[in-house]
Enzyme design. Structure first.
Site, PDB file in Angstrom:
ATOM      1  N   TYR A  17      53.387 -10.721 114.534  1.00  0.00           N
ATOM      2  CA  TYR A  17      52.901  -9.611 114.314  1.00  0.00           C
ATOM      3  C   TYR A  17      53.997  -8.734 113.363  1.00  0.00           C
ATOM      4  CZ  TYR A  17      49.348  -9.755 117.723  1.00  0.00           C
ATOM      5  OH  TYR A  17      48.195 -10.130 118.672  1.00  0.00           O
ATOM      6  N   TYR A 147      40.669  -6.651 124.041  1.00  0.00           N
ATOM      7  CA  TYR A 147      41.379  -7.520 123.431  1.00  0.00           C
ATOM      8  C   TYR A 147      41.732  -8.707 124.275  1.00  0.00           C
ATOM      9  CZ  TYR A 147      45.646  -9.836 121.499  1.00  0.00           C
ATOM     10  OH  TYR A 147      46.231 -10.971 120.798  1.00  0.00           O
ATOM     11  N   ASP A 253      39.724 -10.360 132.816  1.00  0.00           N
ATOM     12  CA  ASP A 253      40.867 -10.535 132.014  1.00  0.00           C
ATOM     13  C   ASP A 253      41.895  -9.917 132.485  1.00  0.00           C
ATOM     14  OD1 ASP A 253      43.174 -11.114 130.283  1.00  0.00           O
ATOM     15  OD2 ASP A 253      41.827 -10.634 128.259  1.00  0.00           O
ATOM     16  N   LYS A 282      51.217 -13.973 131.217  1.00  0.00           N
ATOM     17  CA  LYS A 282      52.029 -12.996 131.134  1.00  0.00           C
ATOM     18  C   LYS A 282      52.829 -12.742 132.496  1.00  0.00           C
ATOM     19  CE  LYS A 282      50.199 -10.013 127.564  1.00  0.00           C
ATOM     20  NZ  LYS A 282      50.945 -10.213 126.219  1.00  0.00           N
TER      21      LYS A 282
HETATM   22  C1  LIG Z   1      44.422  -8.933 128.059  1.00  0.00           C
HETATM   23  C2  LIG Z   1      44.990  -9.621 127.253  1.00  0.00           C
HETATM   24  N1  LIG Z   1      44.215 -10.839 127.324  1.00  0.00           N
HETATM   25  C3  LIG Z   1      44.624 -11.921 126.540  1.00  0.00           C
HETATM   26  C4  LIG Z   1      45.909 -11.824 125.970  1.00  0.00           C
HETATM   27  C5  LIG Z   1      46.395 -12.851 125.163  1.00  0.00           C
HETATM   28  O1  LIG Z   1      47.457 -13.447 125.711  1.00  0.00           O
HETATM   29  P1  LIG Z   1      48.446 -14.383 125.071  1.00  0.00           P
HETATM   30  O2  LIG Z   1      49.062 -13.741 123.876  1.00  0.00           O
HETATM   31  O3  LIG Z   1      49.427 -14.983 125.973  1.00  0.00           O
HETATM   32  O4  LIG Z   1      47.770 -15.471 124.367  1.00  0.00           O
HETATM   33  C6  LIG Z   1      46.647 -10.581 125.938  1.00  0.00           C
HETATM   34  C7  LIG Z   1      47.912 -10.282 125.151  1.00  0.00           C
HETATM   35  O5  LIG Z   1      48.288  -9.295 124.739  1.00  0.00           O
HETATM   36  C8  LIG Z   1      46.064  -9.634 126.764  1.00  0.00           C
HETATM   37  O6  LIG Z   1      46.663  -8.209 126.608  1.00  0.00           O
END
Ligand SMILES: Cc1ncc(COP(=O)(O)O)c(C=O)c1O
Length: 448
Positions: A17, A147, A253, A282
Site C-alpha cells: 500500500y 473489504y 468476516d 489479525k
Molecule cells: C474485514 C477484513 N477481512 C479480510 C482482510 C484481509 O486480511 P489480510 O490482510 O490478512 O489478508 C482484512 C484486512 O484488513 C479485513 O479488514
C-alpha cells in the site's frame, strides 16, 4: 544504524500500500523494538501503536506470556504438515476457539491470513451446496463498500475502490447490497427517520436471485477499510434473519472486528448472530504471526464427510496450515484475555474514546464521529453542511500522518477518516496522552 537500514531497505523492499516514490520524502521508519503499545526507533524515539500494527495487536507488543509460549514451542517443533498429521498446539487452539465463538461453530480450518480465511469460507460454501445436490449456487452477496482482502476472489466481493480498480476485469460476479453507512445513507435517510430500509434492498436481491446465491458475506458491525463504518446491531440481526429466510449461508468476516475489538469477543455477539462461517485472523495470534482460521458448523462439515465420493472432499489447503508456533501464540492470547480481563479494559477505553469524540465534534472539519469498543473514527469534511469530502488528490491523509508522527502517534488515515484502533491493553494514562495529542492535531486543522 537506522539510516543505513533505510538505505538498504529501499534497495530491495517494495512496501505494501505504498507509492514507493513517496519514500524519497517520507522514508520508512526503522523500528528497533516494541514493548506494550509503543514502538521504538534506533534513536530511542517512541511511537504509540495507535492502529495496533494494522489492526492485529491485541495485548501489546512483547507480551511475556505470548513470548514464553512461542519460545517453548520453538524448542520442540517449528512446523509440520497438517495433512495426515496433527499436534497439540492445533488441538488445543481449536478447542479454545470452539469454546469462545458462537456455539454452532464447532469445526476449524486453518489458513495463512485474513484473505485466505475468507477464500476458504467462500469455497466451502460453494462446495457445500454442490455436495448436497444444489448446483445453481454460484454467486455471493456482499456490501458495496465491504473489504474482505486483496486476493482476486476476496476483491470480487469488495467495494469498487482505489485498491481494486485495476483488477476489476478479473472479478467473479457478486451481488452488492447498499452499505448501511448511516452518515452518508445510500437511501437518503437520517438517523432519526431510519427504519433500516437498506435491509429491504438486500432482501430484493435475495428474492430476485433465489437459488443462485451461496452466501451473504458481511463484516459484522465494523467495516474497517471502508472507513471505520459502524452500523447498528439491528442491521446485522436483520441480515442474519434474511439469510435464514432465504436459506443462504452467512459468512461473518471477523478478521478485523474479532477478538475484543468491538467490546465483545466477536462482533456477532452484539446481535446474537449464529453465522455458518466465521473468518478470523489479525488478532487471532494477538498480532504476532500470520494465521487465518475459518470456523464452520457440523452441518457444513457433514456435507463433506463421505467414504465413496472423492469429489465431496474439500481439496484446499495452505503449506503453513496450523503452524505450531502460530497456534501456540494464538492459544496463549486466548488465555491472556481471561487473565488480564481484556474485555473489561475495552469498556474503560470506550468510555474515554466517547468523551474524546464529544470534545471535538464541533470542529468545523469534523463531519461525523463513530465509536465502538477500542475503535474511534473521525470523518473529516470540507463543509459540515454539505458533507463534501476531501478529494483523492488533496492528500489530507498524508498530512495528518506526518503530523501524527511528530506527535509520536501512528495515524494512518483512510482517506479523510482519522481513526484510533487501539490495542486492548492500552492503559488509562497512555490513552489520555494519545487523546491529548490527537485532539491537538484535529484542532489545528484549518478550513481551506
Ligand atoms: C474485514 C477484513 N477481512 C479480510 C482482510 C484481509 O486480511 P489480510 O490482510 O490478512 O489478508 C482484512 C484486512 O484488513 C479485513 O479488514
Amino acid at each position: 544504524m537506522g539510516n543505513d537500514l533505510v538505505k538498504r531497505d529501499l534497495k530491495h523492499n517494495w512496501h505494501p500500500y505504498t507509492q514507493m516514490k513517496d519514500c524519497e520524502d517520507l522514508p520508512p521508519i526503522p523500528i528497533a523494538k516494541a514493548k506494550g503499545i509503543k514502538l521504538y526507533d534506533y534513536d530511542g524515539n517512541f511511537y504509540y501503536d495507535t492502529i495496533s500494527s494494522w489492526w492485529c495487536n491485541i495485548h501489546g507488543h512483547n507480551h511475556p506470556k505470548i513470548n514464553e509460549a512461542i519460545k517453548e514451542q520453538v524448542d520442540s517443533m517449528g512446523h509440520v504438515l497438517f495433512a495426515g498429521f496433527t499436534h497439540k498446539p492445533a488441538v488445543e487452539l481449536s478447542e479454545k476457539l470452539a469454546g469462545i465463538t458462537p456455539k454452532d461453530l464447532t469445526k476449524v480450518f486453518y489458513s495463512d491470513d485474513g484473505s485466505t480465511a475468507v477464500e476458504t469460507a467462500l469455497k466451502m460454501s460453494i462446495q457445500y451446496w454442490q455436495n448436497i445436490g444444489e448446483t445453481g449456487r454460484e454467486c455471493f452477496l456482499s456490501l458495496d463498500r465491504g473489504y474482505h482482502g486483496d486476493t482476486v476472489g476476496t476483491m470480487s466481493l469488495g467495494g469498487a475502490d482505489l485498491f481494486s480498480k485495476r483488477f476489476e476485469k478479473l472479478f467473479f460476479r457478486s451481488y452488492k447490497a447498499p452499505t448501511p453507512y448511516c452518515y452518508r445513507c445510500p437511501l437518503g435517510r437520517e438517523k432519526d427517520n431510519c427504519s433500516l430500509e437498506c435491509l429491504g434492498a438486500m432482501e430484493d436481491i435475495l428474492k430476485d436471485n433465489a437459488g443462485k446465491i451461496s452466501a451473504i458475506i458481511i463484516e459484522p458491525l465494523l467495516m474497517g477499510a471502508a472507513g471505520m463504518i459502524i452500523y447498528p446491531a439491528e442491521y446485522l440481526e436483520g441480515v442474519y434473519k434474511l439469510s435464514r429466510k432465504y436459506n443462504v449461508h452467512l459468512i461473518a468476516d471477523e478478521v478485523a472486528a474479532g477478538f475484543g475489538r468491538t467490546g465483545k469477543m466477536f462482533a456477532c455477539e452484539h446481535a446474537g448472530v449464529q453465522p455458518d462461517f466465521m473468518c478470523l485472523s489479525k488478532g487471532l495470534t494477538a498480532g504476532y504471526m500470520a494465521m487465518g482460521a475459518t470456523l464452520t458448523t457440523d452441518e457444513v462439515y457433514n456435507a463433506f464427510y463421505d467414504d465413496h465420493d472423492k469429489l465431496k472432499t474439500f481439496y484446499h489447503g495452505h503449506t503453513f496450515t496450523a503452524n505450531p508456533l502460530a497456534c501456540a501464540a494464538a492459544s496463549a492470547s486466548v488465555d491472556v484475555f481471561r487473565k488480564e480481563d481484556s474485555l473489561e479494559n475495552v469498556k474503560k477505553i470506550n468510555k474515554k474514546l466517547r468523551s474524546f469524540l464529544d470534545g471535538i465534534e464541533d470542529h468545523p472539519l469534523v463531519g461525523d464521529t463513530r465509536c465502538i469498543g477500542a475503535v474511534a473514527a473521525i470523518e473529516l469534511v470540507k463543509d459540515k453542511k454539505s458533507k463534501e469530502p476531501f478529494g483523492l488528490n488533496e492528500r489530507i491523509g498524508l498530512e495528518i500522518y506526518r503530523m501524527g508522527l511528530e506527535e509520536n502517534l501512528i495515524l494512518r488515515p483512510l482517506g479523510n477518516i482519522v481513526y484510533l484502533f487501539l490495542p486492548l491493553s492500552t492503559r488509562s494514562d497512555e490513552l489520555e496522552d494519545i487523546i491529548r495529542r490527537t485532539t491537538g492535531i484535529i484542532k489545528s486543522l484549518k478550513a481551506a
